[in-house]
Design a protein around this motif. Structure first.
Motif, mmCIF file in Angstrom:
data_model
loop_
_atom_site.group_PDB
_atom_site.id
_atom_site.type_symbol
_atom_site.label_atom_id
_atom_site.label_comp_id
_atom_site.label_asym_id
_atom_site.label_seq_id
_atom_site.Cartn_x
_atom_site.Cartn_y
_atom_site.Cartn_z
ATOM 1 N N LYS A 94 0.822 -1.222 0.000
ATOM 2 C CA LYS A 94 0.000 0.000 0.000
ATOM 3 C C LYS A 94 0.856 1.273 0.000
ATOM 4 O O LYS A 94 0.609 2.186 -0.775
ATOM 5 N N CYS A 95 1.878 1.337 0.859
ATOM 6 C CA CYS A 95 2.651 2.581 0.964
ATOM 7 C C CYS A 95 4.117 2.436 0.560
ATOM 8 O O CYS A 95 4.882 3.393 0.635
ATOM 9 N N CYS A 111 0.999 2.546 7.635
ATOM 10 C CA CYS A 111 -0.334 2.728 7.045
ATOM 11 C C CYS A 111 -1.376 1.724 7.536
ATOM 12 O O CYS A 111 -2.553 1.850 7.247
ATOM 13 N N ALA A 113 -1.704 -1.462 6.684
ATOM 14 C CA ALA A 113 -2.043 -2.509 5.719
ATOM 15 C C ALA A 113 -1.461 -3.858 6.133
ATOM 16 O O ALA A 113 -0.374 -3.926 6.710
#
Length: 118
Positions: A94-95, A111, A113
């Protein structure tokens, strides 16, 4: 211990207790504490996280940094994952943060995730 730890003796006692924990248990304790130091101000989110710094002195003077991912306790039936040090590595899909963990299934501390590490 409740309230502010102000005396050096109290901090030393707490540090001694933390030093007695194996890495996977220390990570779990910090997972319960560090996210509480998150601030949202002026559109910027700042979170206190744990990281590893790996330095190969033969290659570079600059260490490779990775955030320590929290084990996915649901995946490990409430457990902390294997006690093997922080050898599982990968990236958050995700990041794109570099991650390290003791567990192959973990959460990104930046984040939140779920991540699969190798």
């Amino acid at each position: 211990m409740v309230g502010c730890v102000t005396a050096d003796e109290d901090r030393d006692r707490l540090a001694k207790q933390l030093l007695e924990l194996p890495v996977h248990e220390l990570v779990d304790v910090l997972r319960r504490v560090l996210p509480h130091y998150t601030e949202d101000e002026y559109g910027l989110r700042t979170t206190l996280v744990l990281a590893t710094a790996n330095k190969d002195e033969d290659v570079s003077d600059v260490p490779d940094l990775a955030l320590v991912a929290w084990p996915d306790r649901d995946y490990y039936d409430g457990g902390l994952g294997p006690d093997q040090g922080l050898w599982e590595e990968g990236h958050c899909a995700k990041c794109a943060t570099d991650l390290a963990s003791n567990a192959k299934r973990a959460y990104c501390p930046a984040c939140g995730a779920r991540c699969a590490l190798t």
